[in-house]
Design an enzyme around this catalytic site. Sequence first.
Site, PDB file in Angstrom:
ATOM      1  N   ASP A  13      -2.426  10.350   3.537  1.00  0.00           N
ATOM      2  CA  ASP A  13      -3.822   9.958   3.764  1.00  0.00           C
ATOM      3  C   ASP A  13      -4.505  11.008   4.633  1.00  0.00           C
ATOM      4  O   ASP A  13      -4.406  10.961   5.861  1.00  0.00           O
ATOM      5  CB  ASP A  13      -3.869   8.577   4.431  1.00  0.00           C
ATOM      6  CG  ASP A  13      -5.298   8.105   4.678  1.00  0.00           C
ATOM      7  OD1 ASP A  13      -6.233   8.739   4.142  1.00  0.00           O
ATOM      8  OD2 ASP A  13      -5.465   7.097   5.396  1.00  0.00           O
ATOM      9  N   ARG A  34      -7.528  -0.291   1.242  1.00  0.00           N
ATOM     10  CA  ARG A  34      -8.068  -1.537   0.685  1.00  0.00           C
ATOM     11  C   ARG A  34      -8.507  -1.334  -0.765  1.00  0.00           C
ATOM     12  O   ARG A  34      -8.461  -2.251  -1.576  1.00  0.00           O
ATOM     13  CB  ARG A  34      -9.224  -2.042   1.574  1.00  0.00           C
ATOM     14  CG  ARG A  34     -10.385  -1.118   1.665  1.00  0.00           C
ATOM     15  CD  ARG A  34     -11.281  -1.408   2.859  1.00  0.00           C
ATOM     16  NE  ARG A  34     -10.706  -0.934   4.121  1.00  0.00           N
ATOM     17  CZ  ARG A  34     -11.275  -1.093   5.308  1.00  0.00           C
ATOM     18  NH1 ARG A  34     -12.434  -1.723   5.402  1.00  0.00           N
ATOM     19  NH2 ARG A  34     -10.699  -0.633   6.398  1.00  0.00           N
ATOM     20  N   LYS A  67      -9.759  13.068   8.304  1.00  0.00           N
ATOM     21  CA  LYS A  67      -9.193  12.727   9.601  1.00  0.00           C
ATOM     22  C   LYS A  67      -9.024  13.989  10.443  1.00  0.00           C
ATOM     23  O   LYS A  67      -8.765  15.055   9.893  1.00  0.00           O
ATOM     24  CB  LYS A  67      -7.782  12.115   9.424  1.00  0.00           C
ATOM     25  CG  LYS A  67      -7.739  10.704   8.915  1.00  0.00           C
ATOM     26  CD  LYS A  67      -6.290  10.228   8.836  1.00  0.00           C
ATOM     27  CE  LYS A  67      -6.164   8.853   8.218  1.00  0.00           C
ATOM     28  NZ  LYS A  67      -6.821   7.768   8.964  1.00  0.00           N
ATOM     29  N   GLU A 100      -9.311   3.813   2.409  1.00  0.00           N
ATOM     30  CA  GLU A 100      -8.824   3.911   1.022  1.00  0.00           C
ATOM     31  C   GLU A 100      -7.769   2.875   0.685  1.00  0.00           C
ATOM     32  O   GLU A 100      -7.624   2.492  -0.470  1.00  0.00           O
ATOM     33  CB  GLU A 100      -8.289   5.322   0.762  1.00  0.00           C
ATOM     34  CG  GLU A 100      -6.834   5.577   1.174  1.00  0.00           C
ATOM     35  CD  GLU A 100      -6.547   5.380   2.668  1.00  0.00           C
ATOM     36  OE1 GLU A 100      -7.503   5.473   3.466  1.00  0.00           O
ATOM     37  OE2 GLU A 100      -5.391   5.114   3.022  1.00  0.00           O
ATOM     38  N   LYS A 143       0.861  -1.190   0.000  1.00  0.00           N
ATOM     39  CA  LYS A 143       0.000   0.000   0.000  1.00  0.00           C
ATOM     40  C   LYS A 143       0.893   1.233   0.000  1.00  0.00           C
ATOM     41  O   LYS A 143       1.694   1.435   0.906  1.00  0.00           O
ATOM     42  CB  LYS A 143      -0.898   0.005   1.244  1.00  0.00           C
ATOM     43  CG  LYS A 143      -1.608   1.348   1.506  1.00  0.00           C
ATOM     44  CD  LYS A 143      -2.515   1.314   2.739  1.00  0.00           C
ATOM     45  CE  LYS A 143      -3.036   2.712   3.090  1.00  0.00           C
ATOM     46  NZ  LYS A 143      -3.893   2.739   4.281  1.00  0.00           N
ATOM     47  N   ASP A 149     -11.966   7.216   4.073  1.00  0.00           N
ATOM     48  CA  ASP A 149     -10.729   6.979   4.831  1.00  0.00           C
ATOM     49  C   ASP A 149     -10.338   5.497   4.822  1.00  0.00           C
ATOM     50  O   ASP A 149      -9.254   5.130   5.244  1.00  0.00           O
ATOM     51  CB  ASP A 149     -10.907   7.487   6.274  1.00  0.00           C
ATOM     52  CG  ASP A 149      -9.575   7.716   6.970  1.00  0.00           C
ATOM     53  OD1 ASP A 149      -8.533   7.687   6.267  1.00  0.00           O
ATOM     54  OD2 ASP A 149      -9.574   7.919   8.196  1.00  0.00           O
TER      55      ASP A 149
HETATM   56  N1  BES Z   1      -3.957   4.673   6.995  1.00  0.00           N
HETATM   57  C1  BES Z   1      -5.071   4.412   7.832  1.00  0.00           C
HETATM   58  C2  BES Z   1      -4.758   3.408   8.944  1.00  0.00           C
HETATM   59  C3  BES Z   1      -3.764   3.833   9.987  1.00  0.00           C
HETATM   60  C4  BES Z   1      -4.190   4.374  11.184  1.00  0.00           C
HETATM   61  C5  BES Z   1      -2.420   3.637   9.808  1.00  0.00           C
HETATM   62  C6  BES Z   1      -3.284   4.727  12.152  1.00  0.00           C
HETATM   63  C7  BES Z   1      -1.498   3.987  10.781  1.00  0.00           C
HETATM   64  C8  BES Z   1      -1.942   4.533  11.967  1.00  0.00           C
HETATM   65  C9  BES Z   1      -6.213   3.856   7.012  1.00  0.00           C
HETATM   66  O1  BES Z   1      -6.299   4.309   5.708  1.00  0.00           O
HETATM   67  C10 BES Z   1      -7.465   4.262   7.709  1.00  0.00           C
HETATM   68  O2  BES Z   1      -7.713   5.430   7.779  1.00  0.00           O
HETATM   69  N2  BES Z   1      -8.223   3.292   8.195  1.00  0.00           N
HETATM   70  C11 BES Z   1      -9.428   3.562   8.886  1.00  0.00           C
HETATM   71  C12 BES Z   1     -10.444   2.545   8.452  1.00  0.00           C
HETATM   72  C13 BES Z   1     -11.836   2.862   8.892  1.00  0.00           C
HETATM   73  C14 BES Z   1     -12.347   4.100   8.187  1.00  0.00           C
HETATM   74  C15 BES Z   1     -12.705   1.689   8.581  1.00  0.00           C
HETATM   75  C16 BES Z   1      -9.167   3.477  10.380  1.00  0.00           C
HETATM   76  O3  BES Z   1      -8.346   2.659  10.796  1.00  0.00           O
HETATM   77  O4  BES Z   1      -9.740   4.267  11.105  1.00  0.00           O
HETATM   78 ZN    ZN Z   2      -4.561   4.912   4.841  1.00  0.00          ZN
HETATM   79 MN    MN Z   3      -7.368   6.123   5.559  1.00  0.00          MN
END
Ligand code: BES
Ligand code: ZN
Ligand code: MN
Length: 499
Positions: free
Chosen positions: A271, A352, A278, A350, A266, A348
């Site tokens: 992000d 996947r 966020k 994204e 990835k 968010d």
């Molecule tokens: N890049 C983030 C995940 C992440 C969070 C990586 C903290 C490193 C530290 C990912 O894209 C994300 O935002 N995931 C969301 C998914 C949710 C919206 C289902 C998350 O983990 O909140």
């Molecule tokens: Zn991400």
């Molecule tokens: Mn994200």
Amino acid sequence: MELSPVQLTTLPLAEVAADYLAVFMPEQDALPAQLAELDQLLDGGLTKLRNRGDLTGKAGEVTILPLISGLSADRLMIVGLGKPETLKLTDIEKAVLLAVRKVAGRKEGSLAIDLSDPALAGLGTSSLVQTAACAAGYGATTPGVYKAENDRYPLKETLLVVEEQSTELAQAANTGRILGRAINLARELVNRHPEDIYPETFAARALEEARCHGIECEIWDQEKLKLEKMGSLLAVARGSDHEPRAVFMRYQGADEAAPTLAICGKGVTFDSGGLSLKPSTGMISMKADMAGAATALAAIIAIAELKLPVNVIVGIGLVENMVGPHSYKLGEVLTARNGKTIEVHNTDAEGRLVLADILSYVAEAKPKGLVDLATLTGACVVALGEDISGAFANNEDWCGEVLAAAKRAGEDVWPMPMFDFFDEQLKSDFADMKNVGTKWGGAITAAKFLERFVDGVPWVHLDIAGPSYGESPKPWRDVGGTGAMVRTLVELARSQADS
Ligand code: BES
Ligand code: ZN
Ligand code: MN
């Protein structure tokens, strides 16, 4: 960045010339053999220190004794190892890192590390040498990519003191050096800010690295991504001025008929969360959301440098997830490369979406096994903490191979359940699936989503959201990119050559 040389030596400890001579001290009653000998040069000074409780051998304890007559090194550095009964290679790694960081505080420092203690022999001399050479390779590197004056300087020289020289040990030192450099590459890419590393510049760097190491490298731009129907990846990229890229690399170390290992990463270079924005606290480290891509790149470089007799393909999806008039929307339905439709419930989620298209493309090559690395979910960090990667798989044997490689590499990975009922959370009223599940088990639903794009190829998803990035410093490592899982991937490739 070139690393300072790592040399092996068999000189008696007292004759090894360096700014610092590091000797390990386990947490035990008696001084280890090497230190007992040096104690004589000090008229029993070490025994006195021990008796006064200044030299305990506790993990993390560093004692420096300068200008000992009869010792060629300028300073003796005694590094605590912790309890000898539970001693592991990772304890040696941490001890070496402490020593390296101490020496790296001066310009052009040199460090000799004693690995000849018979008490360490149980860990395997080659493994000790590889571990020490690797740690010496990345321990002096800081996250201060943009600082005029850094806190640490590269060592001028690292000497590893062993009992006997051999080609096997020379090779182990070289392997360690190559791994250390690969870890530095992954760390550097993660630590660089998002206006320095974005899809185009990441891809350019991958191409440059590939050329230096004789790896085939293909870059897909936006037009090509459209032609290849990567509608899921492209949607994420829409909100950004930086165009997306995909990078595919091939290393042919064995004949065509040999099985191929596939690695996907990835590469979200920043992000923001997109329209599901966020908060600042969660966004500050999101330049690191391309750690999976950096790890995959660093691994294939090391595999090529080591000339491992395996075939490896790497697939990297590079996008920036931003907010703008063209951002992809909640409720929008995307069509992925494999024809499946995805209703967006959260922009968010994204990673996947980016991986979906990359995984489907790479799975078309029918590799023997596929591993993806992604900073995919905060939920995985909630589940396992900051230092453990979660492993999610569709195939027990392949998962076993990946976990075993991680164990040999000294990296912490834990298997996570993939029960069918998590799949139900992804049901959508309007499309084949939606891109998020409920509030709970988020790391698993994310993995369940990815599973739909690997077309049955044996696959392990490694969620590295925690371990790839240090939020707070530890005595042995900095904040920022860690290079986690580079060693596991290289070890996995090495073990494929055996099988
Ligand atoms: N890049 C983030 C995940 C992440 C969070 C990586 C903290 C490193 C530290 C990912 O894209 C994300 O935002 N995931 C969301 C998914 C949710 C919206 C289902 C998350 O983990 O909140
Ligand atoms: Zn991400
Ligand atoms: Mn994200």
